[in-house]
Design a protein around this motif. Structure first.
Motif, PDB file in Angstrom:
ATOM      1  N   LEU A 126     -10.443   8.610 -12.514  1.00  0.00           N
ATOM      2  CA  LEU A 126      -9.274   7.914 -12.860  1.00  0.00           C
ATOM      3  C   LEU A 126      -8.204   8.733 -11.886  1.00  0.00           C
ATOM      4  O   LEU A 126      -7.598   9.660 -11.937  1.00  0.00           O
ATOM      5  N   ARG A 127      -7.740   8.112 -10.567  1.00  0.00           N
ATOM      6  CA  ARG A 127      -6.974   8.437  -9.629  1.00  0.00           C
ATOM      7  C   ARG A 127      -5.584   8.380  -9.864  1.00  0.00           C
ATOM      8  O   ARG A 127      -5.025   7.401 -10.135  1.00  0.00           O
ATOM      9  N   MET A 128      -4.860   9.542 -10.313  1.00  0.00           N
ATOM     10  CA  MET A 128      -3.321   9.313 -10.579  1.00  0.00           C
ATOM     11  C   MET A 128      -2.374  10.349  -9.850  1.00  0.00           C
ATOM     12  O   MET A 128      -1.335  10.470 -10.279  1.00  0.00           O
ATOM     13  N   ILE A 129      -2.908  10.669  -8.502  1.00  0.00           N
ATOM     14  CA  ILE A 129      -1.885  11.236  -7.638  1.00  0.00           C
ATOM     15  C   ILE A 129      -1.156  10.282  -7.153  1.00  0.00           C
ATOM     16  O   ILE A 129      -1.745   9.016  -6.657  1.00  0.00           O
ATOM     17  N   ALA A 130       0.373  10.396  -7.161  1.00  0.00           N
ATOM     18  CA  ALA A 130       1.262   9.187  -6.974  1.00  0.00           C
ATOM     19  C   ALA A 130       1.438   8.824  -5.815  1.00  0.00           C
ATOM     20  O   ALA A 130       1.801   7.566  -5.271  1.00  0.00           O
ATOM     21  N   ILE A 138       2.327  12.747 -11.892  1.00  0.00           N
ATOM     22  CA  ILE A 138       1.289  11.637 -11.987  1.00  0.00           C
ATOM     23  C   ILE A 138       1.785  10.290 -11.712  1.00  0.00           C
ATOM     24  O   ILE A 138       3.301  10.086 -11.767  1.00  0.00           O
ATOM     25  N   GLY A 139       0.693   9.291 -11.268  1.00  0.00           N
ATOM     26  CA  GLY A 139       1.374   8.184 -10.994  1.00  0.00           C
ATOM     27  C   GLY A 139       0.450   7.071 -11.375  1.00  0.00           C
ATOM     28  O   GLY A 139      -1.101   7.238 -11.595  1.00  0.00           O
ATOM     29  N   THR A 140       0.758   5.682 -11.235  1.00  0.00           N
ATOM     30  CA  THR A 140      -0.125   4.348 -11.613  1.00  0.00           C
ATOM     31  C   THR A 140      -0.382   3.636 -10.541  1.00  0.00           C
ATOM     32  O   THR A 140      -1.096   2.648 -10.747  1.00  0.00           O
ATOM     33  N   ASP A 188      11.523   4.974 -13.692  1.00  0.00           N
ATOM     34  CA  ASP A 188      11.783   3.529 -13.127  1.00  0.00           C
ATOM     35  C   ASP A 188      10.829   2.889 -12.151  1.00  0.00           C
ATOM     36  O   ASP A 188      10.902   1.880 -11.805  1.00  0.00           O
ATOM     37  N   ASN A 189      10.100   3.809 -11.801  1.00  0.00           N
ATOM     38  CA  ASN A 189       9.190   3.518 -10.734  1.00  0.00           C
ATOM     39  C   ASN A 189       7.585   3.626 -11.037  1.00  0.00           C
ATOM     40  O   ASN A 189       7.257   3.289 -12.128  1.00  0.00           O
ATOM     41  N   HIS A 190       7.076   4.304 -10.147  1.00  0.00           N
ATOM     42  CA  HIS A 190       5.541   4.388 -10.155  1.00  0.00           C
ATOM     43  C   HIS A 190       5.049   5.709 -10.783  1.00  0.00           C
ATOM     44  O   HIS A 190       3.873   6.014 -10.744  1.00  0.00           O
ATOM     45  N   LEU A 191       5.946   6.771 -10.806  1.00  0.00           N
ATOM     46  CA  LEU A 191       5.808   8.051 -10.923  1.00  0.00           C
ATOM     47  C   LEU A 191       6.226   8.703 -11.942  1.00  0.00           C
ATOM     48  O   LEU A 191       7.477   8.340 -12.500  1.00  0.00           O
ATOM     49  N   TYR A 245       1.175  -7.205  -8.550  1.00  0.00           N
ATOM     50  CA  TYR A 245       0.779  -5.677  -8.839  1.00  0.00           C
ATOM     51  C   TYR A 245       1.903  -5.097  -8.999  1.00  0.00           C
ATOM     52  O   TYR A 245       1.812  -3.955  -9.669  1.00  0.00           O
ATOM     53  N   ALA A 246       2.595  -5.065  -8.131  1.00  0.00           N
ATOM     54  CA  ALA A 246       3.592  -3.779  -8.090  1.00  0.00           C
ATOM     55  C   ALA A 246       4.591  -3.812  -9.318  1.00  0.00           C
ATOM     56  O   ALA A 246       4.873  -2.919  -9.709  1.00  0.00           O
ATOM     57  N   GLN A 247       4.698  -5.173  -9.839  1.00  0.00           N
ATOM     58  CA  GLN A 247       5.613  -5.027 -11.033  1.00  0.00           C
ATOM     59  C   GLN A 247       4.585  -4.278 -12.358  1.00  0.00           C
ATOM     60  O   GLN A 247       5.301  -3.495 -13.114  1.00  0.00           O
ATOM     61  N   GLN A 248       3.411  -4.466 -12.075  1.00  0.00           N
ATOM     62  CA  GLN A 248       2.373  -3.841 -13.114  1.00  0.00           C
ATOM     63  C   GLN A 248       2.599  -2.236 -13.042  1.00  0.00           C
ATOM     64  O   GLN A 248       2.081  -1.760 -13.939  1.00  0.00           O
ATOM     65  N   VAL A 249       2.409  -1.968 -11.561  1.00  0.00           N
ATOM     66  CA  VAL A 249       2.608  -0.427 -11.595  1.00  0.00           C
ATOM     67  C   VAL A 249       3.672   0.257 -12.348  1.00  0.00           C
ATOM     68  O   VAL A 249       3.489   1.140 -12.953  1.00  0.00           O
ATOM     69  N   VAL A 250       4.669  -0.462 -12.353  1.00  0.00           N
ATOM     70  CA  VAL A 250       6.118  -0.126 -13.067  1.00  0.00           C
ATOM     71  C   VAL A 250       5.954  -0.098 -14.441  1.00  0.00           C
ATOM     72  O   VAL A 250       6.095   0.555 -15.413  1.00  0.00           O
ATOM     73  N   THR A 251       5.195  -1.217 -14.962  1.00  0.00           N
ATOM     74  CA  THR A 251       5.119  -1.395 -16.531  1.00  0.00           C
ATOM     75  C   THR A 251       4.021  -0.435 -16.962  1.00  0.00           C
ATOM     76  O   THR A 251       4.604   0.058 -18.094  1.00  0.00           O
ATOM     77  N   ASN A 252       3.119  -0.119 -16.075  1.00  0.00           N
ATOM     78  CA  ASN A 252       2.271   0.919 -16.524  1.00  0.00           C
ATOM     79  C   ASN A 252       2.755   2.152 -16.638  1.00  0.00           C
ATOM     80  O   ASN A 252       2.471   2.892 -17.486  1.00  0.00           O
TER      81      ASN A 252
END
Length: 422
Positions: free
Chosen positions: A31-35, A363-365, A314-317, A286-293
């Motif tokens: 599970l790769r979570m490096i932002a 961590i990032g999504t 508010d973003n991906h991290l 995809y990008a919207q889902q990144v933020v939602t996740n």
């Protein structure tokens, strides 16, 4: 036995082939979570590994110092045009080798050695190349740093303005590597205009979100914008500069011949492919889902007692302090790695610990979202992180090993794009 995925490499250099194969399997199983990491598409991967790597192309389309550019010029022109269209930029340069050289080109274009740059402090979430002391940008220029408010974890715009008025920087950088909240580009532009500074927006982390319209764009506000082309943009390891038309020549001269020789044409082609992909509805979803996740994951982690810098994202991290869990960031990250959850330890604002042994995790999504995970899986992910961090504190390797098997089982159900692994 020859590796059918890389037959020539396997025959020529089995040691390297074996390590690449192991990395492919690791990227599939974990599970790769490096932002700052992601999975590129098979198309981007193919473009990166082409005969374009054989070709030298110093100069720019139509103005080269080498012959034989009949195919190279159209490739670079496509990348430029796609960048301009996607971001609404007047000018784009796709030749920088990576983010740090792209930022260094900004200094060369606009500053003289010793002049002042105002950037976000590295421990507060900024980047080395924004004038931090150990970087060439802090050694060759006079770096002044702003930070975040202790009570909110958000950029202190009052401090930014006060420093700008007091120090009169020639260049102001906004953006960073661990900024979980929306960047107010308009506010930075107002301050830069007030003191007569060039505004540079480093959007390396959030470029994909900007392209998809899920983060405000700096293009209307900044004089020059730098970005890497991987991270949320899901392209190859490269970089771009975008600028207002009046700065186009200065930026281009700074990249070549100022800092670089021939561009990496295989990377340019892969950038063009990634930019075409980023203009699609699928990428926007995809990008919207990144933020939602990321938001969902933050809520789940906060519910388990993790202290999130700024209270969320508010973003991906997400940036979090694990001190309250009775452990430091480095051993927590190492334990998570053993459990198949790949993150990085990171300083948090006002961190009392040293940078190589800090208090936090970043961590990032982006990567997990590329695999198709959605908000419904974030409770599971947060639960794993909580179990592993507590297990690391208690030296419970059995729990860490159990989580590792659970991670692999979930990853088997979400194949990674671009990986030649079933």
């Amino acid at each position: 036995m020859t590796d059918t995925r890389h037959p020539a490499l396997s025959a020529q250099d089995p040691e390297i082939a074996a390590l690449i194969g192991a990395e492919e399997q690791l990227q599939a199983d974990t599970l790769r979570m490096i932002a700052s990491e992601n999975y590129v598409s098979a198309a981007v991967l193919e473009a990166t590994g082409t005969v374009l790597t054989n070709k030298y192309s110093e100069g720019y389309p139509g103005k080269r110092y080498y012959e034989g550019q009949q195919n190279i010029d159209p490739i670079e022109t496509l990348a430029i045009d796609r960048a301009k269209a996607l971001f609404g930029a007047a000018h784009a340069n796709v030749q920088p080798y990576s983010g740090a050289p792209a930022n260094l080109a900004i200094y060369l274009a606009f500053l003289q050695p010793g002049e002042t740059v105002l950037g976000m402090s590295l421990p507060m979430g900024g980047h080395l190349t924004h004038g931090w002391g150990v970087s060439a940008t802090g050694k060759w220029f006079r770096g002044v740093q702003y930070g975040v408010r202790k009570e909110t974890g958000r950029i202190d715009m009052d401090e930014v303005r006060d420093l700008a008025l007091a120090e009169r920087p020639k260049l102001i950088f906004c953006g960073g590597t661990a900024v979980p909240r929306t960047i107010d580009f308009a506010a930075f532009a107002e301050i830069a205009h007030e003191v007569g500074a060039v505004l540079a927006a480093d959007v390396a982390h959030i470029a994909g979100l900007i392209a998809a319209g899920v983060h405000p764009s700096p293009i209307p506000h900044a004089d020059v914008v730098s970005t890497t082309t991987h991270k949320t943009l899901r392209g190859p390891r490269g970089a771009m500069l975008m600028a207002k038309e009046e700065h186009a020549k200065a930026v281009d001269r700074a990249v070549f011949p100022g800092l670089q020789g021939g561009p990496h044409n295989h990377t340019t082609a892969a950038i063009a492919v990634a930019l075409k992909e980023a203009a699609t509805e699928d990428f926007r979803a995809y990008a919207q889902q990144v933020v939602t996740n990321a938001k969902a994951l933050g809520e789940e982690l906060a519910a388990r007692g993790f202290e999130l810098v700024s209270g969320g994202t508010d973003n991906h991290l997400l940036l979090m302090d694990v001190t309250s869990k009775g452990i430091a960031g480095k051993p927590a990250a190492q334990a998570l790695d053993r459990a198949g959850i790949v993150v990085n330890y990171n300083t948090v604002p006002f961190d009392p610990r040293k940078p190589f042994d800090p208090s936090g995790l970043r961590i990032g999504t982006p990567s997990l979202t590329s695999r198709g995970l959605r908000a419904s899986e974030m409770a599971t992910v947060a639960g794993w992180i909580d179990r592993v961090v507590e297990a690391a504190r208690d030296q419970d390797e059995d729990t860490i090993a159990k989580v590792r098997s659970e991670v692999k089982a979930l990853m088997d159900g979400f194949p990674a794009p671009g990986l030649p692994v079933a």
